[in-house]
Design a protein around this motif. Structure first.
Motif, PDB file in Angstrom:
ATOM      1  N   ARG A   1      -9.811  -4.571  -4.880  1.00  0.00           N
ATOM      2  CA  ARG A   1     -10.401  -3.709  -6.051  1.00  0.00           C
ATOM      3  C   ARG A   1     -11.534  -2.999  -5.693  1.00  0.00           C
ATOM      4  O   ARG A   1     -12.052  -2.079  -6.686  1.00  0.00           O
ATOM      5  N   HIS A   2     -12.058  -3.136  -4.773  1.00  0.00           N
ATOM      6  CA  HIS A   2     -13.530  -2.227  -4.076  1.00  0.00           C
ATOM      7  C   HIS A   2     -12.967  -1.385  -3.175  1.00  0.00           C
ATOM      8  O   HIS A   2     -13.824  -0.213  -2.793  1.00  0.00           O
ATOM      9  N   SER A   3     -11.655  -1.169  -3.258  1.00  0.00           N
ATOM     10  CA  SER A   3     -11.087  -0.321  -2.200  1.00  0.00           C
ATOM     11  C   SER A   3     -10.418   0.740  -2.940  1.00  0.00           C
ATOM     12  O   SER A   3      -9.980   0.980  -4.031  1.00  0.00           O
ATOM     13  N   TYR A   4      -9.981   2.057  -2.120  1.00  0.00           N
ATOM     14  CA  TYR A   4      -9.147   2.930  -2.709  1.00  0.00           C
ATOM     15  C   TYR A   4      -7.896   3.191  -1.734  1.00  0.00           C
ATOM     16  O   TYR A   4      -7.695   2.931  -0.596  1.00  0.00           O
ATOM     17  N   VAL A   5      -6.822   3.632  -2.754  1.00  0.00           N
ATOM     18  CA  VAL A   5      -5.542   4.011  -2.039  1.00  0.00           C
ATOM     19  C   VAL A   5      -5.351   5.251  -2.300  1.00  0.00           C
ATOM     20  O   VAL A   5      -5.433   5.878  -3.515  1.00  0.00           O
TER      21      VAL A   5
ATOM     22  N   ILE B   1       4.129   4.499  -4.768  1.00  0.00           N
ATOM     23  CA  ILE B   1       2.888   4.072  -3.989  1.00  0.00           C
ATOM     24  C   ILE B   1       1.701   3.377  -5.226  1.00  0.00           C
ATOM     25  O   ILE B   1       1.166   2.566  -4.960  1.00  0.00           O
ATOM     26  N   GLY B   2       1.873   4.107  -6.433  1.00  0.00           N
ATOM     27  CA  GLY B   2       1.117   3.497  -7.337  1.00  0.00           C
ATOM     28  C   GLY B   2       1.387   2.225  -7.916  1.00  0.00           C
ATOM     29  O   GLY B   2       0.536   1.575  -8.105  1.00  0.00           O
ATOM     30  N   PHE B   3       2.740   2.014  -8.033  1.00  0.00           N
ATOM     31  CA  PHE B   3       3.181   0.792  -8.390  1.00  0.00           C
ATOM     32  C   PHE B   3       2.854  -0.256  -7.486  1.00  0.00           C
ATOM     33  O   PHE B   3       2.196  -1.661  -7.824  1.00  0.00           O
TER      34      PHE B   3
ATOM     35  N   VAL C   1      -7.128  -2.296  -7.634  1.00  0.00           N
ATOM     36  CA  VAL C   1      -7.118  -1.073  -6.516  1.00  0.00           C
ATOM     37  C   VAL C   1      -7.144   0.321  -7.106  1.00  0.00           C
ATOM     38  O   VAL C   1      -6.617   0.783  -8.073  1.00  0.00           O
ATOM     39  N   ARG C   2      -8.557   0.866  -6.690  1.00  0.00           N
ATOM     40  CA  ARG C   2      -8.469   2.526  -7.275  1.00  0.00           C
ATOM     41  C   ARG C   2      -7.563   3.409  -6.385  1.00  0.00           C
ATOM     42  O   ARG C   2      -7.388   3.483  -5.261  1.00  0.00           O
ATOM     43  N   LEU C   3      -6.787   4.041  -7.185  1.00  0.00           N
ATOM     44  CA  LEU C   3      -5.759   4.802  -6.753  1.00  0.00           C
ATOM     45  C   LEU C   3      -6.131   6.271  -6.979  1.00  0.00           C
ATOM     46  O   LEU C   3      -6.588   6.745  -7.996  1.00  0.00           O
ATOM     47  N   VAL C   4      -6.031   7.112  -5.820  1.00  0.00           N
ATOM     48  CA  VAL C   4      -6.691   8.514  -5.951  1.00  0.00           C
ATOM     49  C   VAL C   4      -5.410   9.335  -5.411  1.00  0.00           C
ATOM     50  O   VAL C   4      -4.962   9.269  -4.414  1.00  0.00           O
TER      51      VAL C   4
END
Length: 161
Positions: A107-111, A123-125, A134-137
């Motif tokens: 949860r401190h990371s980004y996808v 991919i968001g799912f 998880v932070r989704l960009v």
């Protein structure tokens, strides 16, 4: 006995438009993703396979951009097929889940996900189901995906075996 509580919720949804966000001139990612605490955040990048023909150097540009942002740790990336079939065939979802877990994304990371609407959805799912928060960009690459999964912030696939 009954208790009623009002729970106010404030949520900021940020939408940023930038031309050539992975180019040398753009500072948008560094400005948006640098934590005030100085924390280093892991990033895993998914790119829709269909983009390699139109943008053959995209993965290299993304990796070079991540290397220039001190607050981000590049944990690799993966190209996967997109289009509507990626929401029906759960192999894309499963490969994405496996890659996110193997990269130690939390949860401190980004996808980062770069592609059309169905790809952003799948991919968001995967990001949402592998690890809560998880932070989704999203980097939508079609007009429809800009409105639908880019701004609409929905994720999902049609089935999972």
């Amino acid at each position: 006995m009954r208790y009623d509580f009002d729970i106010p919720l404030t949520f900021q949804h940020r939408v940023v438009f930038e031309r050539d966000v992975f180019g040398d001139e753009s500072e948008v990612l560094a400005e948006l993703l640098t934590e005030p605490s100085g924390r280093i955040s892991r990033v895993f990048v998914f790119v829709e396979e269909g983009l390699k023909e139109a943008f053959p150097d995209l993965s290299k540009k993304v990796a070079a951009k991540l290397a220039r942002i001190a607050s981000l740790e590049d944990r690799g990336g993966m190209q996967l097929p997109g289009g509507e079939p990626c929401k029906v065939d759960d192999r894309v979802y499963q490969k994405a889940c496996d890659a996110i877990a193997a990269a130690g994304i939390d949860r401190h990371s980004y996808v980062f996900v770069i592609g059309g609407g169905a790809f952003l959805d799948a991919i968001g799912f995967a990001a949402a189901t592998v690890h809560r928060g998880v932070r989704l960009v999203r980097f939508p690459t079609t007009t429809l995906s800009q409105d639908d999964s880019g701004v609409g912030v929905k994720s999902g696939i049609n089935k999972v075996r």
